[in-house]
Design an enzyme around this catalytic site. Sequence first.
Site, PDB file in Angstrom:
ATOM      1  N   ASP A  10      30.113  39.377  46.188  1.00 37.09           N
ATOM      2  CA  ASP A  10      31.647  39.285  46.262  1.00 37.09           C
ATOM      3  C   ASP A  10      31.928  40.704  45.025  1.00 37.09           C
ATOM      4  O   ASP A  10      31.405  40.584  43.459  1.00 37.09           O
ATOM      5  CB  ASP A  10      32.136  38.486  45.827  1.00 37.09           C
ATOM      6  CG  ASP A  10      34.621  38.113  46.625  1.00 37.09           C
ATOM      7  OD1 ASP A  10      34.657  39.100  47.202  1.00 37.09           O
ATOM      8  OD2 ASP A  10      34.762  37.657  45.884  1.00 37.09           O
ATOM      9  N   SER A  11      33.547  40.976  44.474  1.00 38.58           N
ATOM     10  CA  SER A  11      33.897  41.367  44.147  1.00 38.58           C
ATOM     11  C   SER A  11      34.224  40.250  42.432  1.00 38.58           C
ATOM     12  O   SER A  11      33.845  40.528  41.852  1.00 38.58           O
ATOM     13  CB  SER A  11      35.311  41.897  44.036  1.00 38.58           C
ATOM     14  OG  SER A  11      35.704  41.038  44.911  1.00 38.58           O
ATOM     15  N   CYS A  73      33.054  39.518  50.565  1.00 37.05           N
ATOM     16  CA  CYS A  73      34.219  40.134  50.536  1.00 37.05           C
ATOM     17  C   CYS A  73      35.037  40.990  51.571  1.00 37.05           C
ATOM     18  O   CYS A  73      34.064  42.250  51.724  1.00 37.05           O
ATOM     19  CB  CYS A  73      33.264  41.230  48.439  1.00 37.05           C
ATOM     20  SG  CYS A  73      35.602  42.039  47.971  1.00 37.05           S
ATOM     21  N   GLU A 152      43.637  32.053  41.641  1.00 35.77           N
ATOM     22  CA  GLU A 152      42.967  31.620  40.324  1.00 35.77           C
ATOM     23  C   GLU A 152      43.325  30.886  39.109  1.00 35.77           C
ATOM     24  O   GLU A 152      42.889  30.726  38.542  1.00 35.77           O
ATOM     25  CB  GLU A 152      42.393  33.029  40.347  1.00 35.77           C
ATOM     26  CG  GLU A 152      41.725  33.838  41.228  1.00 35.77           C
ATOM     27  CD  GLU A 152      40.482  35.267  40.728  1.00 35.77           C
ATOM     28  OE1 GLU A 152      40.742  35.530  39.507  1.00 35.77           O
ATOM     29  OE2 GLU A 152      39.740  35.741  40.985  1.00 35.77           O
ATOM     30  N   CYS A 184      40.920  37.584  53.227  1.00 36.96           N
ATOM     31  CA  CYS A 184      40.090  37.561  52.200  1.00 36.96           C
ATOM     32  C   CYS A 184      39.587  36.228  51.350  1.00 36.96           C
ATOM     33  O   CYS A 184      40.157  35.172  51.644  1.00 36.96           O
ATOM     34  CB  CYS A 184      41.431  38.477  50.962  1.00 36.96           C
ATOM     35  SG  CYS A 184      41.530  38.304  49.182  1.00 36.96           S
ATOM     36  N   HIS A 186      39.748  35.207  49.089  1.00 38.89           N
ATOM     37  CA  HIS A 186      40.509  34.016  47.777  1.00 38.89           C
ATOM     38  C   HIS A 186      41.443  32.955  49.287  1.00 38.89           C
ATOM     39  O   HIS A 186      42.171  31.382  48.369  1.00 38.89           O
ATOM     40  CB  HIS A 186      41.582  33.820  47.063  1.00 38.89           C
ATOM     41  CG  HIS A 186      40.808  35.062  45.777  1.00 38.89           C
ATOM     42  ND1 HIS A 186      40.226  35.616  46.261  1.00 38.89           N
ATOM     43  CD2 HIS A 186      41.006  34.554  44.582  1.00 38.89           C
ATOM     44  CE1 HIS A 186      39.377  36.387  45.361  1.00 38.89           C
ATOM     45  NE2 HIS A 186      39.956  35.727  44.166  1.00 38.89           N
TER      46      HIS A 186
HETATM   47  N1  DGL Z   1      36.977  39.671  47.277  1.00 43.31           N
HETATM   48  C1  DGL Z   1      37.849  40.463  47.574  1.00 43.31           C
HETATM   49  C2  DGL Z   1      38.344  40.406  49.297  1.00 43.31           C
HETATM   50  O1  DGL Z   1      37.870  39.585  49.619  1.00 43.31           O
HETATM   51  C3  DGL Z   1      39.786  39.749  46.928  1.00 43.31           C
HETATM   52  C4  DGL Z   1      39.368  40.357  45.297  1.00 43.31           C
HETATM   53  C5  DGL Z   1      39.468  42.204  44.800  1.00 43.31           C
HETATM   54  O2  DGL Z   1      40.706  41.776  45.333  1.00 43.31           O
HETATM   55  O3  DGL Z   1      38.835  42.448  44.769  1.00 43.31           O
HETATM   56  O4  DGL Z   1      39.154  41.443  49.404  1.00 43.31           O
END
Ligand code: DGL
Length: 268
Positions: A10-11, A73, A152, A184, A186
């Site tokens: 993940d990012s 991600c 967050e 997404c 989150h």
């Molecule tokens: N993990 C990213 C997503 O699911 C969200 C956070 C980011 O913008 O890196 O798209």
Amino acid sequence: MDNRPIGVFDSGIGGLTVLKEVMEQLPGEDIVYFGDTARIPYGSRSKETVIKYFLESVTFLLTKKIKAIVIACNTASALAMEEARKVFDIPMIGVIDPGARAAVGATRNSKIGVIGTEGTINSQAYQKKIRRMLPMAEIIGISCPLFVPIVEEGWENTDVAYITAQKYLLELKEHNIDSLILGCTHYPALRYTIGKVFEDKVTMINPAYETAKATKIMLKELDLISNKLDGGKCSFYVSDDPEKFKRIGGNILRKEIAPIEKVEIEDI
Ligand code: DGL
């Protein structure tokens, strides 16, 4: 049978929602999680940058002798998975396919909403996938950039979250969607607040859950399932200071995250 670990990318922190589902559905698997916390957010970056970052991240995960990669991600799945598949010869699964499939299965009126980062929504990845399976579908995509910092901050069930969600989701309500992809990492944390905005009249699709299900199927098909029934171990790597990851991530996983190792991304 294959007891090597699964790599989860993940990012940053949000991918822990996917990790949680994978751990629940595949309790015998060892997992190596990498969160590219030094370079988050991916969601507002160009396709070229997301591809570059993602290819570097996969290169790192491969040093951990993994057998498959789960791209938690949404942005990386939407913008970079295709490219990565050309470069790396390892089974890879992203969140888009499983999420889109579940939405097509859930909708009754063929009006589907997708929410995600700018990158995910502008890529049209979910929209194209859904249209291929359900050509007459009306799909409305909305990017909700403020949702990531709200989660967050731990504010997912506050007035701030509710008012923000009301504003972002108004168009979807007006279109009378009956299913909504939480596109997404989150957003599953905002389920309750989003449900309130829709007065619980939409089916929410959680790609994290669907992806874990699809990962299990993929590993079985490729005969890559571990022969352990449970007791899978998870190791965590991040590209920035582990402290924030530990704090916010602990809330998402509902348990202490340790050990976390910092990776020097320039060395990859
Ligand atoms: N993990 C990213 C997503 O699911 C969200 C956070 C980011 O913008 O890196 O798209």
